[in-house]
Every structure is written in C-alpha cells, then in structure tokens.
Write a protein that holds these residues in place. Sequence first.
Motif, mmCIF file in Angstrom:
data_model
loop_
_atom_site.group_PDB
_atom_site.id
_atom_site.type_symbol
_atom_site.label_atom_id
_atom_site.label_comp_id
_atom_site.label_asym_id
_atom_site.label_seq_id
_atom_site.Cartn_x
_atom_site.Cartn_y
_atom_site.Cartn_z
ATOM 1 N N PRO A 4 -16.473 32.794 -43.259
ATOM 2 C CA PRO A 4 -16.689 33.048 -42.019
ATOM 3 C C PRO A 4 -17.195 32.108 -41.133
ATOM 4 C CG PRO A 4 -17.826 34.315 -43.384
ATOM 5 C CD PRO A 4 -17.177 33.621 -44.369
ATOM 6 N N ILE A 5 -17.138 32.434 -39.769
ATOM 7 C CA ILE A 5 -18.061 31.466 -38.863
ATOM 8 C C ILE A 5 -19.276 32.316 -38.391
ATOM 9 C CG2 ILE A 5 -17.749 30.538 -36.401
ATOM 10 C CD1 ILE A 5 -14.844 30.265 -36.899
ATOM 11 N N ALA A 6 -20.241 31.603 -38.383
ATOM 12 C CA ALA A 6 -21.568 32.583 -37.802
ATOM 13 C C ALA A 6 -21.687 32.292 -36.491
ATOM 14 C CB ALA A 6 -22.778 31.814 -38.512
ATOM 15 N N ILE A 7 -22.249 33.327 -35.494
ATOM 16 C CA ILE A 7 -22.288 33.147 -34.286
ATOM 17 C C ILE A 7 -23.899 33.780 -34.119
ATOM 18 C CG2 ILE A 7 -21.534 33.845 -31.757
ATOM 19 C CD1 ILE A 7 -18.946 34.336 -32.959
ATOM 20 N N ILE A 8 -24.687 32.939 -33.396
ATOM 21 C CA ILE A 8 -26.042 33.182 -33.231
ATOM 22 C C ILE A 8 -26.166 33.937 -31.944
ATOM 23 C CG2 ILE A 8 -28.413 32.719 -33.404
ATOM 24 C CD1 ILE A 8 -27.442 30.472 -35.255
ATOM 25 N N GLY A 9 -26.244 34.969 -31.650
ATOM 26 C CA GLY A 9 -26.611 35.558 -30.206
ATOM 27 C C GLY A 9 -25.552 36.393 -29.957
ATOM 28 N N GLU A 123 -25.952 41.373 -37.930
ATOM 29 C CA GLU A 123 -27.291 41.624 -38.362
ATOM 30 C C GLU A 123 -28.161 41.642 -37.070
ATOM 31 O OE1 GLU A 123 -28.882 41.149 -41.782
ATOM 32 O OE2 GLU A 123 -27.078 40.525 -42.717
ATOM 33 N N PHE A 124 -28.676 42.869 -36.812
ATOM 34 C CA PHE A 124 -29.643 42.833 -35.710
ATOM 35 C C PHE A 124 -30.953 42.754 -36.199
ATOM 36 C CE2 PHE A 124 -25.950 45.637 -34.032
ATOM 37 C CZ PHE A 124 -26.193 45.084 -32.695
ATOM 38 N N SER A 125 -32.044 42.379 -35.135
ATOM 39 C CA SER A 125 -33.162 42.252 -35.535
ATOM 40 C C SER A 125 -33.478 41.150 -36.333
ATOM 41 C CB SER A 125 -34.085 43.421 -36.145
ATOM 42 O OG SER A 125 -34.016 44.605 -35.290
ATOM 43 N N CYS A 126 -32.622 40.145 -36.351
ATOM 44 C CA CYS A 126 -32.713 39.037 -37.199
ATOM 45 C C CYS A 126 -32.565 37.716 -36.417
ATOM 46 C CB CYS A 126 -31.380 38.953 -38.221
ATOM 47 S SG CYS A 126 -30.925 37.700 -39.303
ATOM 48 N N ARG A 127 -33.727 37.083 -36.322
ATOM 49 C CA ARG A 127 -34.002 35.744 -35.663
ATOM 50 C C ARG A 127 -33.841 34.512 -36.535
ATOM 51 N NH1 ARG A 127 -38.215 32.477 -34.027
ATOM 52 N NH2 ARG A 127 -39.883 33.746 -35.115
ATOM 53 N N ILE A 128 -32.828 33.979 -35.947
ATOM 54 C CA ILE A 128 -32.588 32.680 -36.837
ATOM 55 C C ILE A 128 -33.405 31.608 -36.444
ATOM 56 C CG2 ILE A 128 -30.840 31.094 -37.725
ATOM 57 C CD1 ILE A 128 -30.287 33.852 -38.591
ATOM 58 N N THR A 129 -33.846 30.893 -37.378
ATOM 59 C CA THR A 129 -35.025 30.031 -37.357
ATOM 60 C C THR A 129 -34.709 28.564 -37.492
ATOM 61 O OG1 THR A 129 -36.043 30.245 -39.547
ATOM 62 C CG2 THR A 129 -37.053 31.296 -37.414
ATOM 63 N N GLU A 130 -33.614 28.338 -38.558
ATOM 64 C CA GLU A 130 -33.217 27.100 -39.143
ATOM 65 C C GLU A 130 -31.445 27.290 -39.268
ATOM 66 O OE1 GLU A 130 -35.275 25.538 -42.082
ATOM 67 O OE2 GLU A 130 -34.132 24.011 -42.115
ATOM 68 N N VAL A 131 -30.731 26.370 -38.981
ATOM 69 C CA VAL A 131 -29.202 26.103 -39.264
ATOM 70 C C VAL A 131 -29.225 25.015 -39.981
ATOM 71 C CG1 VAL A 131 -27.129 25.774 -38.244
ATOM 72 C CG2 VAL A 131 -28.651 27.469 -36.999
ATOM 73 N N GLN A 141 -31.059 30.306 -41.799
ATOM 74 C CA GLN A 141 -32.526 30.781 -42.354
ATOM 75 C C GLN A 141 -33.172 31.775 -41.065
ATOM 76 O OE1 GLN A 141 -35.976 28.626 -43.785
ATOM 77 N NE2 GLN A 141 -35.736 29.970 -45.585
ATOM 78 N N ASP A 142 -33.618 33.104 -41.469
ATOM 79 C CA ASP A 142 -34.226 33.914 -40.522
ATOM 80 C C ASP A 142 -35.574 33.673 -40.623
ATOM 81 O OD1 ASP A 142 -35.017 35.676 -42.528
ATOM 82 O OD2 ASP A 142 -33.207 37.043 -42.133
ATOM 83 N N ALA A 143 -36.282 34.510 -39.613
ATOM 84 C CA ALA A 143 -37.640 34.470 -39.498
ATOM 85 C C ALA A 143 -38.400 35.038 -40.769
ATOM 86 C CB ALA A 143 -38.169 35.228 -38.296
ATOM 87 N N GLU A 144 -37.710 35.858 -41.364
ATOM 88 C CA GLU A 144 -38.326 36.506 -42.806
ATOM 89 C C GLU A 144 -38.271 35.424 -43.812
ATOM 90 O OE1 GLU A 144 -38.603 40.612 -42.118
ATOM 91 O OE2 GLU A 144 -39.469 39.338 -40.682
ATOM 92 N N GLY A 145 -37.351 34.469 -43.648
ATOM 93 C CA GLY A 145 -37.112 33.409 -44.864
ATOM 94 C C GLY A 145 -35.983 33.863 -45.495
ATOM 95 N N LYS A 146 -35.173 34.821 -45.046
ATOM 96 C CA LYS A 146 -33.974 34.956 -45.989
ATOM 97 C C LYS A 146 -32.947 34.212 -45.462
ATOM 98 C CE LYS A 146 -30.964 38.882 -46.624
ATOM 99 N NZ LYS A 146 -30.457 40.135 -45.831
ATOM 100 N N ASN A 147 -32.173 33.758 -46.479
ATOM 101 C CA ASN A 147 -30.959 32.925 -46.134
ATOM 102 C C ASN A 147 -29.552 33.732 -46.225
ATOM 103 O OD1 ASN A 147 -31.024 30.109 -46.334
ATOM 104 N ND2 ASN A 147 -32.531 30.592 -48.168
#
Length: 328
Positions: A4-9, A123-131, A141-147
């Motif tokens: 899949p293609i990830a879309i942030i936002g 995925e709601f309430s999921c702030r991406i911090t790194e691509v 990677q999200d703000a909770e450290g999950k990949n």
Amino acid sequence: MSTPIAIIGTGMAGLSAGQALVEAGLDVRYFEKSRGSGGRMASKRSDTGSLDLGAQYFTARDRRFADVVQQWRARGWVGEWAPSLYQASEGQLSPSPDEQVRWVGVPRMSAISRALLGALPTEFSCRITEVFRGDQYWHLQDAEGKNHGPFSRVVVATPAPQASNLLAAAPKLASVAAGVAMEPTWSVGLSFERPLDTELDGCFVQGGALDWVARNRSKPGREPVPDSWVLHASSDWSRHNLDLPREAVTEALHGEFAELVGCAVPAPSFSVAHRWLYAKPTSSHQWGALGDADLGLYACGDWCSSGRVEGAWLSGQEVARRIISHLQ
Ligand code: FAD
Ligand code: NAI
C-alpha cells in the motif's frame, strides 16, 4: 495485493489524492493525528450543534473541481450557500452582494471528509514523527514509537511546516516545504439563545481584529437554533495574540463583533475558541505537488497551490497523477 501507499493527513489534499489512487486500483492507508478527518475543514460539535470553525465555504473556479463539486452535490454532501453578504471597512458596515457561487458541506463542513474517507483504512490519533526507507520499502514511526509499514510510497499531506520534518529523506523537498510560511487564525464560535436582530449572514472585514464573520444557520442544513456565529481574527491580530488564553480571545472578538454588527449582542450561551497555527500560506504557489518519483516520497496540500479548499483538492489530484504515471 500490492504494497500500500501511506497518506499522512486526512485533509482535503490527502483525501483527494487517496480517492484518485483508489480509483486507479491502488491500495492506500491513512494516518491522522486528530481524532477525526477533515483537517482545516473540520467542524466542532457541541451541545448547541456543530460549527465550521475552519474553512467557511469554498468556490470552484477550476473546471475539474467544479465537476467534482456537482457530483458531491448530487450525493447530498454539499449545498450552495447564498448568504446576505456585507463588508466592513474602517468600522463602516455595508451590504456587498455578488454573483459568486459558494459551497459548504451539509449538514456541516466535515460531512465532505467523512464521505470521501468512507471506509478506507485510517489510523486516527496517530501523529507520524518520522518517515524512513528500508532496503526496499517505506516505514513510518508515530509519536508513541510504533512502526507502520511496509509502504511502496508515502504521500505527506500536512501543512508545510509539519511536512518539512516528514520529508527529511528527500532533503530538496524538505527545504522547499521549510521555505513556505503559514499564517495563524484565531477562530471563535458564539451561540445566542435569541436570534440577533440583523440581516447579515456573512461579512468580510477590513481593519481591526476581525477578518470574517458568518451566521451558521444561514448555511444549508444547519439547525436554526441557537443562533450561532463564527468569527475569524485577521492574520495580524492572530499573530500578535498567538498565546492569549482562549477566554481572552473570545472576549476580544465578541467585543469587536458587537461593535461591528450594529445590533444588541448579549453574552453568548456557549462559546468556543480554536487556534489554527497553520491556517493559510502567506502566498500562493504553482507547484501543484512536490515529489521524488524514484524515491517514492511525495507532498501535497493547499500550500502547493492556492491556499484554499480548491487548491488542496487540485494538489491531491496532482500527486496522484504523478504516482500513477510513474507506475505506467
Ligand atoms: P489540512 O486540512 O490542514 O490537512 C492536513 C491534515 O494532516 C490534518 O488533518 C492534520 O491533523 C494532519 N496532520 C498534520 N500533521 C500530521 C502528522 N504528523 N501525522 C498525522 N497527521 C498529521 N479555504 C477556502 O477555500 N475557503 C474558506 O472560506 C476558508 N476559510 C478558512 C478559514 C480558516 C480559519 C482556516 C484555518 C482555513 C480556511 N480555508 C479556507 C483554507 C482551507 O481550509 C484549506 O486550504 C484546506 O482545508 C487545506 O487542506 P489540506 O489537506 O491541504 O490541509
Ligand atoms: P471569495 O471569492 O468569496 O473571496 C475572496 C476574497 O474576495 C475575500 O477574502 C474578500 O476579500 C473578497 N470578496 C469576495 N466577495 C466579496 C464581497 N461580496 N464583498 C467584499 N469582498 C468580497 O472566495 P475564495 O477566493 O474561494 O476565497 C476563500 C475565502 O477563504 C477567502 O475569504 C479567504 O480569505 C478565506 N480563507 C481564510 C483563511 C483563514 O485562515 N482565515 C485561510 C484560507 C482562506
């Protein structure tokens, strides 16, 4: 199934990109830092009904967007808003009718994003911090450290200041995004038990703290009571009062509104204030979208086009066009 293609936002740009990619048979996954979709087209729900605290209405000047808006209208997602328009300059209020067609989501602005997102995986309430990219695929990677991943491509569909960090794997794209300044807007919603004694439904304001005023119930599909209003502060005022407490912002804009509207404005039965830190780009751009097709990293948003709903939609279409044409 393809990777899949990830879309942030899940604002209009990300939703527009996702729609076009899904129509082309591609698989998308959304990541959204808020609890709901729509970004700056979100609506605030409260006991007194819902209020469009961000985008107020939109115009469709591009033929492609105008065609899509007609489809949305046929599905009942949008309606035409024909307000009794005024303008105010140096404290002078005057009627300012025009022929412009203006659209709003029905029964609230966020109805459009709800409908566009449909059941697409999000995925709601999921702030991406790194691509970041592994050997072959992208991961988030999200703000909770999950990949999250793997993904074949990533589309960053956030305001420019939030996009620049997420585009770090493509330094040229990151630096373009970092160069886009965005202005804040303080937005206040006020509800009154008894309707205000005015004909005004919308007003463009020049000079002073306010920039725009709208009467919620004049929009199609809204509850008639209570009489709720949305006030937007100007960019200058918002910038100078960025850290003012919400109560002080509400009081200041309520006072300006009472002076402007020329009828008795009592204390509101309900009020809400929202600060949009990245409300609008300081200038328009004609990039359409940004992307490094070989890497598979892209960005879209109103800041790549006109800083309006239409610009966001067009930018999402452009990013999808680039991805699809690279696959052919
Ligand atoms: P956004 O709507 O900002 O969407 C970006 C999304 O990305 C958001 O949902 C955000 O939560 C999410 N996000 C950000 N960072 C991350 C992260 N790290 N991880 C996960 N998710 C993330 N336009 C008009 O045409 N007419 C108007 O009347 C009008 N009035 C406006 C009034 C105000 C107060 C504001 C703020 C905007 C207004 N606009 C108006 C502009 C219009 O709302 C925007 O141009 C358009 O909605 C932008 O869409 P977008 O998808 O580019 O960005
Ligand atoms: P539009 O054509 O209705 O408005 C464009 C501009 O023209 C207005 O800002 C206003 O200055 C002027 N204008 C239009 N009709 C007028 C009238 N009858 N009387 C007096 N002045 C009039 O819509 P368009 O081009 O789609 O723009 C969208 C709106 O969204 C604009 O008002 C813009 O300021 C607003 N916006 C606000 C943001 C914010 O953060 N506050 C962010 C992005 C857009």
